[in-house]
Write a protein that holds these residues in place. Sequence first.
Motif, short mmCIF file in Angstrom:
data_model
loop_
_atom_site.label_atom_id
_atom_site.label_comp_id
_atom_site.label_asym_id
_atom_site.label_seq_id
_atom_site.Cartn_x
_atom_site.Cartn_y
_atom_site.Cartn_z
N ALA A 169 0.06 17.08 -0.46
CA ALA A 169 0.25 17.62 0.88
C ALA A 169 0.62 19.09 0.80
N PRO A 170 0.11 19.93 1.72
CA PRO A 170 0.36 21.37 1.61
C PRO A 170 1.81 21.76 1.76
N ASP A 171 2.63 20.91 2.40
CA ASP A 171 4.05 21.21 2.55
C ASP A 171 4.90 20.54 1.48
N SER A 172 4.25 20.00 0.45
CA SER A 172 4.93 19.34 -0.68
C SER A 172 5.80 18.17 -0.23
N SER A 173 5.36 17.47 0.83
CA SER A 173 6.12 16.33 1.34
C SER A 173 5.68 15.02 0.73
N GLY A 174 4.55 14.99 0.01
CA GLY A 174 4.06 13.76 -0.58
C GLY A 174 2.63 13.92 -1.05
N LEU A 175 1.96 12.78 -1.27
CA LEU A 175 0.59 12.76 -1.74
C LEU A 175 -0.36 12.30 -0.64
N ILE A 176 -1.65 12.52 -0.87
CA ILE A 176 -2.70 12.01 0.00
C ILE A 176 -3.67 11.24 -0.87
N VAL A 177 -3.83 9.95 -0.57
CA VAL A 177 -4.71 9.08 -1.35
C VAL A 177 -5.99 8.85 -0.56
N LEU A 178 -7.13 9.12 -1.18
CA LEU A 178 -8.42 8.94 -0.54
C LEU A 178 -9.04 7.63 -0.94
N TYR B 19 3.01 8.57 0.27
CA TYR B 19 1.63 9.04 0.33
C TYR B 19 0.98 8.62 1.65
N THR B 20 0.00 9.40 2.06
CA THR B 20 -0.85 9.11 3.21
C THR B 20 -2.18 8.61 2.70
N ILE B 21 -2.78 7.64 3.39
CA ILE B 21 -4.10 7.12 3.02
C ILE B 21 -5.13 7.65 4.01
N GLU B 22 -6.24 8.19 3.47
CA GLU B 22 -7.33 8.69 4.31
C GLU B 22 -8.66 8.18 3.78
N GLU B 23 -9.62 7.98 4.70
CA GLU B 23 -10.96 7.55 4.33
C GLU B 23 -11.93 8.73 4.40
N ARG B 24 -12.93 8.73 3.50
CA ARG B 24 -13.94 9.78 3.50
C ARG B 24 -15.30 9.21 3.11
N ASP B 25 -16.37 9.85 3.63
CA ASP B 25 -17.72 9.52 3.20
C ASP B 25 -17.98 10.07 1.80
N VAL B 26 -19.06 9.61 1.19
CA VAL B 26 -19.50 10.13 -0.10
C VAL B 26 -20.63 11.13 0.16
N PRO B 27 -20.43 12.42 -0.11
CA PRO B 27 -21.45 13.43 0.20
C PRO B 27 -22.51 13.56 -0.89
#
Length: 389
Positions: free
Chosen positions: A148-157, A176-184
């Motif tokens: 995370a840009p504010d160093s508050s934790g991680l982001i898991v894709l 951590y935060t969980i986010e979904e993404r497409d495969v480009p």
Amino acid sequence: MRNRLTFAVIALAGTAGLTLSATGAMASPVPDPEPGAHRITYQIPRPAKSAADRQGVLKAARIIRTAVENGANSGYGNIVVTDTALHLFWKGTPPASLNPALAEAREHAPVEIRPAAYSQAELRSQADIIGRHIQANMTGPVIGVGVAPDSSGLIVLIRKNADRNNLGLPPVNVPYTIEERDVPTLTSGPSLAPPFHAAQSLTNATHGVECTSGFAVGKNAQTFLLTAGHCGGVGDEFEQFGQPVGVASEKNAGHDLLLISADAEGYIDRGLLPPLPVGGWDYAYAGEVVKSYGATHGQFSDFQVTGVVRSVVIRDYLGDLVTVTNLLEAASLNGLASHAASFSGGPVYGLQGSKAAAKGSFTAVNGSNVLFQPISSAITDFGVSVLVK
């Protein structure tokens, strides 16, 4: 034959605006969050000023980052640049050894010291735990991890439609935060002639992969071109539609970087426009607006660095899944990134007056987001210097 390369990538914080605290204020420390679900509340302010109007903030960022790299880093979280100030995230009180750099930086721009829940070192160590899990399970639901840009934790894709209750993540000591993404997917583009510059077409004649040349670099009185590591391997021959360019001599697969021995000079090609001279290099900072230029569709419009991707899954030139570390992510400010083709390995740069400052090497695109490896990695990995004009 054209070879299409597919990538799984991670996205970080958005670019919506944020009300800033009083310039230079020292915020109160925050307690360490508990591991588990996490929501990022800090958002990188969307830029309203041009790169030229942000030069003071970028100078301040370079001064502080250099001090951090030289050892004044106990508690360092991250640097975010904005139109009006530099946000310096720090866990605890910055060491006294940083004070001279802070004073010098504040001669160029306001510096706001903001509390970080974790240091960069702490977050990287925990991200690497998830990164090792990804490397061992590259066809699984988890495909990336960032900071995370504010160093508050991680982001898991995770992959879209993955079962969030069955991710198999190893335990970590940060939220951590969980986010979904497409495969480009990236494709390919046209050719130019030597002497070779950054942002020109490259074809791996050995495997049929089409990419873009990165910055011209040199060492031991020899010149080279950078490109993406997933574009080939050591010993592969590169060309521009039948015209020899050079042979790949060194590779760092973990950083997705490849070094090609070639007749090269310090310019960025811009199609029908005069080539842009390269004046040097710099770190890339969260919040900074940078540019890229590729072999087919030309320059992206400005896009903004949003954070660090510590580990992510990509598919290399042989079709094998591999992990890449230490990437930066940026978001296109007008959504044009998805139209890029053959950008892999292309230059990422900022403007310093009438010249370019080398920032990185392009790796992948996902919708309006892009990933790139910092140029500092290439300098360290290969012992090269950026060629300038």
